[in-house]
Design a protein around this motif. Structure first.
Motif, PDB file in Angstrom:
ATOM      1  N   ALA A 109       0.447  -1.073   0.044  1.00  0.00           N
ATOM      2  CA  ALA A 109       0.047   0.363  -0.264  1.00  0.00           C
ATOM      3  C   ALA A 109       0.719   1.430   0.167  1.00  0.00           C
ATOM      4  O   ALA A 109       0.852   2.296  -1.085  1.00  0.00           O
ATOM      5  CB  ALA A 109      -0.671  -0.062   1.586  1.00  0.00           C
TER       6      ALA A 109
ATOM      7  N   MET B 270       0.524   3.896  -2.872  1.00  0.00           N
ATOM      8  CA  MET B 270       0.694   5.312  -2.827  1.00  0.00           C
ATOM      9  C   MET B 270       1.226   6.420  -2.952  1.00  0.00           C
ATOM     10  O   MET B 270       1.062   7.250  -3.506  1.00  0.00           O
ATOM     11  CB  MET B 270       0.664   5.410  -0.731  1.00  0.00           C
ATOM     12  CG  MET B 270      -0.280   6.439  -0.397  1.00  0.00           C
ATOM     13  SD  MET B 270      -1.729   7.429  -1.008  1.00  0.00           S
ATOM     14  CE  MET B 270      -1.738   9.403  -0.867  1.00  0.00           C
TER      15      MET B 270
ATOM     16  N   LEU C 193      -4.685   1.084   2.133  1.00  0.00           N
ATOM     17  CA  LEU C 193      -4.896   2.914   1.482  1.00  0.00           C
ATOM     18  C   LEU C 193      -5.965   4.056   1.942  1.00  0.00           C
ATOM     19  O   LEU C 193      -5.204   4.611   1.473  1.00  0.00           O
ATOM     20  CB  LEU C 193      -5.033   1.759  -0.321  1.00  0.00           C
ATOM     21  CG  LEU C 193      -4.257   1.620  -0.954  1.00  0.00           C
ATOM     22  CD1 LEU C 193      -4.154   1.427  -2.578  1.00  0.00           C
ATOM     23  CD2 LEU C 193      -2.771   2.466  -1.590  1.00  0.00           C
TER      24      LEU C 193
END
Length: 267
Positions: free
Chosen positions: A83, A87, A150
């Protein structure tokens, strides 16, 4: 508007009845002393005692929980790292590609995933058993953790990281003291979801389980095929109740994280 609201409530009520009626039917007859699922002759805990007296079954329960805890822990670590990578990828095209690949694993049929792992393990020479089941559960749990973490990363304001860097924080300090504490509710949510999916999975596990190793879902299926036995009802009831406990635990952790976030905003 009121009429539409009533129709929506009736529709939801019918849906929940259809979903939960078979489960409650199974649970109800797990206390039947008659030994069948037709006539309830009397209340008994005999079938639950039979479950706890079955040494082989207790070993399978232990296998199931070891697999679930290990796969949930490892997939949570990998999912958080994944994640973070998604990101903070700068190129939007690469980010969208990674998200698509992650989501494809979630929506792919379990039969396809299980068959793919079976072929893979056969080709590379991994013996079907504990290792193959563990690797498979980690693989289908990681995307779930990514999806849970997320949104928390997206909620975090970039100014928090900028402020930490301005105060002289290193990259590790930013990660351990700013990012991870903020996304903790998402991490716990991902862990519990991965744990629940691992406990409940049947299709993938069925493909990658070898001789001498089994999990609860596969064992319940095998026993159910042999004929009606209310010990299967008792075992299924215990598994269902444990899953409910996990969901409730996830709910309270999520609520606690929301309250902590609200208090932080007020301050």
């Amino acid at each position: 508007m009121k009429r539409n609201g009533k129709l929506s409530n009736i529709y939801l009520f019918i849906v929940f009845i259809i979903l939960y009626a078979p489960i409650f039917y199974l649970m109800y007859y797990s206390f039947n002393s008659g030994g069948s699922m037709h006539d309830f002759e009397g209340f008994t805990l005999e079938w639950y005692k039979e479950v706890f007296q079955d040494t082989r079954l207790l070993i399978i329960v232990l296998n199931t929980f070891v697999i679930a805890l290990l796969s949930a822990a490892i997939s949570t670590i990998l999912g958080v790292l994944g994640a973070l990578a998604i990101m903070y990828v700068r190129r939007r095209q690469v980010k969208n590609t990674l998200l698509t690949l992650n989501n494809v694993l979630i929506v792919s049929p379990d039969v396809i995933i299980g068959a793919s792992f079976l072929i893979l393990f056969t080709i590379i020479g991994i013996k079907l058993g504990f290792t193959s089941v563990l690797l498979s559960h980690i693989a289908f749990s990681v995307p779930i953790v990514v999806i849970m973490v997320l949104p928390k990363l997206q909620e975090m304001s970039p100014t928090l990281i900028d402020a930490a860097r301005d105060l002289g924080a290193s990259r590790w300090d930013v990660l351990s003291k700013v990012i991870l504490p903020f996304i903790t509710p998402g991490i716990f949510a991902g862990f519990f979801m991965a744990l629940t999916y691992s406990l409940d999975d049947f299709a993938v596990t069925f493909f990658v389980t070898g001789n001498g190793f089994s999990t609860l879902s596969v064992e319940i299926y095998s026993r159910a095929r042999q004929g009606i036995s209310l010990s299967v009802n008792a075992l299924s009831t215990l598994l269902f109740l444990f899953t409910i406990v996990l969901v409730i635990g996830y709910y309270f952790i999520n609520q606690k994280g929301s309250r902590a976030k609200g208090m932080g905003v007020r301050k």
